[in-house]
Design a protein around this motif. Structure first.
Motif, PDB file in Angstrom:
ATOM      1  N   UNK B 112       0.835  -1.204   0.000  1.00 40.54           N
ATOM      2  CA  UNK B 112       0.000   0.000   0.000  1.00 40.54           C
ATOM      3  C   UNK B 112       0.868   1.251   0.000  1.00 40.54           C
ATOM      4  N   UNK B 113       1.972   1.192   0.754  1.00 38.61           N
ATOM      5  CA  UNK B 113       2.876   2.351   0.792  1.00 38.61           C
ATOM      6  C   UNK B 113       3.451   2.632  -0.597  1.00 38.61           C
ATOM      7  N   UNK B 114       3.880   1.591  -1.291  1.00 40.28           N
ATOM      8  CA  UNK B 114       4.454   1.794  -2.626  1.00 40.28           C
ATOM      9  C   UNK B 114       3.374   2.291  -3.593  1.00 40.28           C
ATOM     10  N   UNK B 115       2.158   1.729  -3.474  1.00 43.87           N
ATOM     11  CA  UNK B 115       1.073   2.198  -4.336  1.00 43.87           C
ATOM     12  C   UNK B 115       0.779   3.671  -4.072  1.00 43.87           C
ATOM     13  N   UNK B 116       0.828   4.078  -2.793  1.00 42.51           N
ATOM     14  CA  UNK B 116       0.558   5.485  -2.484  1.00 42.51           C
ATOM     15  C   UNK B 116       1.665   6.375  -3.041  1.00 42.51           C
ATOM     16  N   UNK B 117       2.874   5.814  -3.132  1.00 42.05           N
ATOM     17  CA  UNK B 117       3.969   6.538  -3.785  1.00 42.05           C
ATOM     18  C   UNK B 117       3.614   6.772  -5.255  1.00 42.05           C
ATOM     19  N   UNK B 118       2.981   5.757  -5.871  1.00 45.66           N
ATOM     20  CA  UNK B 118       2.522   5.908  -7.244  1.00 45.66           C
ATOM     21  C   UNK B 118       1.469   7.003  -7.362  1.00 45.66           C
ATOM     22  N   UNK B 119       0.521   7.011  -6.415  1.00 45.61           N
ATOM     23  CA  UNK B 119      -0.521   8.043  -6.419  1.00 45.61           C
ATOM     24  C   UNK B 119       0.107   9.423  -6.289  1.00 45.61           C
ATOM     25  N   UNK B 120       1.059   9.525  -5.385  1.00 43.98           N
ATOM     26  CA  UNK B 120       1.799  10.775  -5.170  1.00 43.98           C
ATOM     27  C   UNK B 120       2.399  11.275  -6.483  1.00 43.98           C
ATOM     28  N   UNK B 121       3.081  10.368  -7.191  1.00 46.99           N
ATOM     29  CA  UNK B 121       3.742  10.733  -8.446  1.00 46.99           C
ATOM     30  C   UNK B 121       2.728  11.187  -9.490  1.00 46.99           C
TER      31      UNK B 121
END
Lengths: 288, 303
Positions: B112-121
């Motif tokens: 989830x943390x990595x996916x949220x990094x994707x959302x951030x980008x």
């Protein structure tokens, strides 16, 4: 042709960064967002040694890799207290702190103006200019890095690392000093990132803090995860994809001004899609 | 900038002179961090993962205000309302279409943390594409008045920041402590599975958590925008301040997040007594790492 050589150099630099980061993220299972810090220390280290202290390229590279590894020991010791998401946050903290140092230690780094006129490498009297010579040099560096990583991963040391990733407690029961193993691979990875930094600085001949900020760390994580966790070939693929994607976008007729942002967006969407359908990345063997 | 080699007496007088101003600056910074940290902590308590797109909610809201307030010329209070709604809605949508499905697939907090990094980008790139990556001011639609109190100067906008942040935080705490909704959220935070078994519609609760959390973060972003301006890259700044405040205050404890936020505000501003001011942003991180090493649970215990 020059343009292709230019892209090859950049792919090479990112390949070294991706390979080295994969040692920590893929093989040890620690999501490190501190990689840009080491990349930057290497780049600034060799630039300052060559320009201000008149070191030759080779000695500057060796010395700045050693400096980067020393910084890696310090940061790695602090990070060894964490795992999981706290590791990610704490390591991101170091990226930001390193950026602050590059930006604010003006006497050494020239602050926001950056360092101009970093000399091109000269080895045994031969000057590696941009174009084919430099691309060749970087190719050698990538092969060198690949071999180191290959050796690390396939040695007994690498097997212990993978075992720690799967079950750290069990390894501790068997008497392995797991912290030491994680620290060692972190320092190797840091040193290689510093090496990439020295090559990049000499090639572009200009560095500023913006090239080594926390977003670079985020991008490198994407390179590693997209290509594949715990796969060295995956990191090469991830690096090539990262550098060539904007060119591809330009090729299909997208205006220059937004190719960078488009890449960011495709990267973000790719990351989300991967987490949904293939959390280990394209060629990966390990899922977070 | 102060030269530290200056005579101690002069330095002492100087410190005395700027003391009230530093207090005011700290309170304003702390008020903005408080909204970001309280909402970050709220979402974290319910979902148990570090949502790295939290600062993006704040940036979305600030740009919505820029667009509706400045470009379209809507009245400020209306633009602020729309901005908050934008942030809240995008938070709910991101949960529905990204975080919720990932959790259904059994994704770990790391995934989830990595996916949220994707959302951030993605959010960062979209905003940069629409509005450009340069700095924008959003406050010039309001007349700023200047006040002075005990020798400290501040603007009407800054007074608003302080009051609104305080009111929203207190209102939020009352909802958490006194309403059924607050108890339901506490139950879901404690154990999502058991909450489901006793008949709580956890999906609905999560949606509300994201709506409220996104909205409060949005307000934080808007207020920060009124104070200094907006830029797409502020998402990282907002996120990091929220995370650091929540962790040093004691993650999982809403009062801890508030405490942590003001602590950072004060340390950053008073830090310039001993460290040159350009190191201000670095101070918070050093604080985070010191806390993570010596007191990872933060100041206040989890509730």
């Amino acid at each position: 042709m020059d343009y292709i050589m230019h892209l090859s150099v950049l792919v090479g630099v990112y390949a070294i960064l991706g390979l080295s980061l994969n040692l920590v993220v893929g093989y040890s299972g620690l999501l490190s967002l501190a990689h840009a810090a080491f990349y930057g220390v290497g780049a600034y280290g060799s630039a300052i040694l060559m320009k201000d202290f008149g070191f030759s390229f080779l000695s500057a590279v060796v010395l700045s890799v050693l400096i980067t590894m020393a910084v890696g020991v310090l940061i790695g010791l602090v990070l060894s207290k964490f795992d999981g998401d706290y590791y990610a946050l704490a390591s991101l903290g170091f990226s930001v702190i390193a950026f602050g140092v590059f930006l604010n230690w003006r006497d050494l780094t020239n602050g926001a103006f950056g360092i101009f006129g970093i000399p091109k490498p000269e080895i045994f009297g031969y000057k590696f200019l941009a174009g084919e010579p430099y691309a060749f040099l970087v190719l050698l560096a990538v092969i060198f890095t690949f071999l180191i990583c290959y050796f690390v991963v396939n040695s007994s040391f690498g097997r212990v690392l993978k075992a720690i990733r799967e079950d750290e407690k069990a390894l501790q029961v068997f008497g392995y000093k797991t912290t030491l193993y994680k620290l060692a691979v972190f320092v190797i990875s840091a040193g290689l990132a510093g090496f990439a930094g020295t090559l990049y600085g000499s090639y572009i001949s200009f560095i500023d803090p913006g090239g080594f900020d926390d977003l670079v760390s985020v991008n490198l994580i994407v390179v590693v995860i997209l290509g594949g966790l715990a796969s060295l070939n995956g990191s090469l693929l991830g690096a090539a994809f990262f550098v060539l994607l904007p060119e591809l976008l330009r090729f299909v007729g997208m205006p220059d001004s937004i190719t960078g942002q488009m890449r960011q967006m495709i990267y973000g969407l790719g990351l989300i899609a991967l987490m949904m359908y293939r959390p280990q990345g394209i060629l990966g063997k390990f899922r977070l | 900038m102060i030269k530290r080699s200056a005579a101690p007496l002069y330095l002492f007088e100087y410190m005395f002179d700027i003391f009230p101003q530093l207090v005011v600056n700290s309170l304003i910074a702390g008020s903005i961090y408080a909204l970001l940290a309280v909402s970050f902590n709220f979402i974290f308590s319910a979902t148990r993962f570090f949502n790295l797109a939290h600062g993006s909610f704040a940036v979305i809201a600030a740009y919505a205000v820029f667009y509706f307030g400045r470009e379209l010329g809507l009245p400020t209070f209306l633009a602020v309302g729309i901005g908050v709604l934008f942030a809240a809605t995008s938070a709910i949508l991101i949960d529905r279409f990204i975080f919720h499905p990932l959790k259904m697939r059994g994704g770990s907090p790391m995934i989830l943390l990595v996916a949220s990094l994707g959302v951030f980008t993605v959010i960062n790139s979209i905003i940069s594409m629409i509005f450009g990556s340069s700095f924008k001011t959003i406050s010039n639609t309001i007349d700023k008045q200047y006040f002075e109190l005990f020798g400290a100067a501040f603007t009407s906008v800054q007074l608003w920041i302080f009051i609104l942040s305080l009111v929203v935080s207190i209102g939020f705490f009352i909802i958490l402590e006194k309403t059924i909704f607050g108890k339901v959220v506490a139950a879901v935070s404690d154990d999502e599975e058991v909450s489901k078994i006793v008949g709580i519609d956890t999906d609905k609760v999560m949606a509300k958590v994201f709506f409220i959390g996104g909205g409060i973060a949005g307000l934080g972003g808007i207020l920060a925008g009124f104070d200094t301006g907006v830029q797409p890259s502020l998402d990282m700044f907002f996120l990091l301040k929220a995370v650091i405040a929540a962790i040093i205050g004691g993650i999982g404890n809403p009062y801890g997040a508030l405490l942590g936020a003001y602590l950072i505000g004060f340390l950053e501003n008073f830090g310039i007594w001993v460290i040159p001011s350009e190191w201000k942003d670095t101070i918070a991180f050093v604080l985070l790492i010191v806390f993570l090493i010596f007191r990872p649970s933060g100041i206040l215990k989890r509730k």
